[in-house]
Every structure is written in structure tokens, then in C-alpha cells.
Write an enzyme that holds these catalytic residues in place. Sequence first.
Site, short mmCIF file in Angstrom:
data_model
loop_
_atom_site.label_atom_id
_atom_site.label_comp_id
_atom_site.label_asym_id
_atom_site.label_seq_id
_atom_site.Cartn_x
_atom_site.Cartn_y
_atom_site.Cartn_z
N LYS A 223 6.05 36.50 4.40
CA LYS A 223 5.80 37.06 3.06
C LYS A 223 7.03 36.92 2.16
CE LYS A 223 2.35 40.34 4.71
NZ LYS A 223 1.91 41.77 4.79
N ASP B 284 4.59 43.30 -29.94
CA ASP B 284 3.95 44.07 -28.86
C ASP B 284 4.91 44.31 -27.70
OD1 ASP B 284 4.15 41.49 -27.95
OD2 ASP B 284 2.02 41.24 -27.49
#
Length: 349
Positions: free
Chosen positions: A276, A226
Site C-alpha cells: 500500500k 472558491d
Amino acid sequence: MDNSVGTAFLQEDSTIRLAIANLNESHIKIVLVVSEDRVLRGTISDGDIRRGFLKGLDINSSIKSIINRNPVVAPSGLCRETALLLMTANNIQQIPIIDDERRVVGIHLWDSITEIPARLNPMVIMAGGLGSRLRPYTENCPKPMLLISGKPILEHIIDRAKLEGFSRFILAIHYLGNIIEDYFGNGERMGVKINYLKEKSPLGTAGALGLLNPRPNMPFVVTNGDVLTDIHYSELLDFHNKHSAFATMAVRAHEWQHPYGVVQIDGIDIIGFEEKPIHRSHVNAGVYILEPDTLNYLEVDSHCDMPTLFERLQANAKRTAAYPIHEPWFDIGVPDDLHSANNNGKSCG
């Protein structure tokens, strides 16, 4: 890369007569002018000799005035694709390969580099998964047979490997495996040879390898059925061999940004802030090179995922290497991945 350049060497005190004889004897169509210790001084082509004659030189003249003192060269380790681009951009068919001290260690030849070398190493494609997260698409179709740009994922993988000289494939099948087998057969339609490993129950991303019989007698490629990627399987194999690894895993850089500012504390004291922050790590890309003896660490018909196999190898002091990839890569795990791969399908396969 062609290392058979010995007959192409000449020193600067040679004559054009010797250069012509050199070109006639050598198959690389270029003379490498070197010092006694093979430091490259320049090159001479047939065109350089002819231009010398037009200037009044003859076969007994020195080669010094016709040497190209600034030839295109390549460092050792330059990949085949980059060498090909250099040749195309400079309209040349040979590029000397030099080391850090400018000694000649080989040569890239157009004829050799454009001819795909045959890779006898088998490739095992894990195509037996249930594809549960991709339902309803996989209710009547095995995940590796889902279409990307109008062609099954498995066919993309095989086609890409074919471009690099691979021709022996082993498909591990279970869920709706008959669909895969009916589509590909023995591989004759695609100009390759395909055999099958038939799992009685799902054995994980490595367990089906325990069914290999006969076992490979050389390093072999394993890829999840996949995964669509522009990775060069041949370069991965060369990397594995170069580093004498027992098992090599292709890994991809992954970045994740924290949604909030992070407060750094020591006890009750605030000692800093990070707004962040971005966390960087490497994730398993689902493509591997394994030595035949890795199969000694698997049991027949026993479930095992690839990370578990690598942990077993590490526990037994076997070298496991990471091969970072930067190429386009899609892991078709959920419907969004399928849609994304179809929207970008021309980048892979």
C-alpha cells in the site's frame, strides 16, 4: 525588517557616554556592539545603562560590563510572524538579524513589524465560475458568495488580504455577477477599492486577465474565488520577487495511498513488493503571482486556464516558480467541500 542600523553600531572599547549618544541618535532604542567587520558581540539597552549606573559606573566607564552577551537574534529570512512571536515571548522590541557568520545585516523592530506595510499590488479574484458541481446551492447564488461561517467566501478572501496591506481588488465576474457587484460595490464599505472584469462568457481560470485595462504595472496576485486559505499573500509576493520569477504558483502537497499491495515485476519475474505505497505530489492551490508581461500570452475574450498559461510561459523560457504551502486550504468545489469549510471555517479567512 529595518536595514538602517548603521548609527546603532558601537565597538567594545566604547564608553557609556558614547552608548547614550548612540541611543539618542538612533531610532531603534538599542545599541549593537560589533567587531570591525560587524560581527555581533552583544547589545545594550537603556535599561542596561541604568543598571550599570546603579552598580557605580559613570558615563566615562567602559561598556564592556553592561553588554548583553546573549541577545535574542534572528537569521536572515525569518518571517514577520515568527519575529513577532519571538518579541512577544521575550518581551523585547528589537531583534538583530545576523547572517551565518553572525554579522549584523538588519534588525526587526516592533513598531515596524506590527505596522502593516501597504501593498500597492492589485489582487485579481476569479469569481465568474458557474459552480455547477455545487448545485443546488449555486442555482440562485454565485459560488464565491456562498457563506462560510456566515460570510461570503469572497469577503473572507478580501478580509485576509486586507490584513496584509492589500487594498486594490479586481473581481472577474460572469455567472450572477450582479449579486457580487451589488454586495461589494466599489469596496468603500470594506475600506478597499474594487473594480470589475465582466466576462461575456466563461473564460477559464486565466482568460479573464486578458480583459485587464489598464494593465497592472507591477506583479499582481491572482486567486480563484472558491479558495479559502491561510496563505500569506505578502510572503508569496516576496517569494516571487526574491526568485525573479515570471509567474509563481502556490502548490500544496497531496498524498494518496494505494489501496492494495503493489507487486513489482520485470517481465514475468517478481522483483519486489510494496505494501500500500503512498504517492506524494503537488497540486495547484489556485493562488498565483504574475508579472504584467504574462498578459502578452493571453488573447482578449479567449478561454484559457491557468495551467495552460503556465505552459505557454514555460514554452517561451519564462521562469515559473512553485511556492509550497502548508497552511489550511479549502477548495470549495462540491457540497462536501462546502460543509467541510463551514465546519472548519475559523481556520481560514
